[in-house]
Enzyme design. Structure first.
Site, PDB file in Angstrom:
ATOM      1  CB  CYS A 125      -1.183   0.316   5.106  1.00 51.37           C
ATOM      2  SG  CYS A 125       0.451  -0.404   4.780  1.00 51.37           S
ATOM      3  CD  GLU A 168      -1.360  -2.256   2.199  1.00 46.77           C
ATOM      4  OE1 GLU A 168      -0.198  -2.686   2.022  1.00 46.77           O
ATOM      5  OE2 GLU A 168      -2.119  -2.726   3.061  1.00 46.77           O
TER       6      GLU A 168
END
Length: 151
Positions: A88, A57
């Site tokens: 993330c 991510e």
């Protein structure tokens, strides 16, 4: 096949690429629904980069921001094969991702269905629309097989 499924299949391909390099198989895609284009693809590179923050991510958000020359991705969607961790989730919030789609739940470290629901906290900067369990069987199988092979 719906568009969400085909984009998640691209994220799964990224995860498989990472797996072939010995990384935990997590893949991510930044998608622009307005133009129907994939902007960026990434996988985990924690081992390759000797960097514990190099999650798929984070990698895909960084790449998309560089390509688009912007720090906010308000009109873009993120597809990821595993429920994002809290690090993330914070990056997703900071980048102002429009929609988050993910495959497998991570009940231990996940920030949505797991132990910490980051996006339900009052101090969250931005709340994306969240869609879970997209291709969850394939995403779970990829992770399960990876860790079985390691043990």
């Amino acid at each position: 096949m719906t568009n969400s499924l085909s984009i998640m299949l691209e994220a799964i391909k990224c995860a498989e690429e990472g797996k072939s390099l010995g990384e935990v198989p997590v893949g991510a895609v930044i998608y622009c629904p307005e133009t129907s284009q994939i902007i960026s693809k990434a996988y985990n590179k924690t081992i390759k980069n000797c960097d514990p923050t190099a999650h798929a991510e984070i990698n895909v958000i960084r790449d998309a921001c560089k390509k688009l020359k912007k720090i906010r991705l308000t009109d873009y969607d993120l597809y990821v094969t595993l429920e994002p961790c809290i690090m993330c989730a914070a990056a997703i919030s900071q980048a102002r991702i429009r929609r988050l789609y993910f495959g497998a739940d991570d009940l231990k470290y996940g920030s949505i269905n797991g132990g910490i629901n980051y996006f339900q906290k009052n101090n969250t900067n931005h709340l994306p629309e969240i869609y879970d369990n997209i291709c969850s069987d394939s995403c779970n199988r990829l992770l399960t097989n990876f860790f079985k092979e390691r043990r």
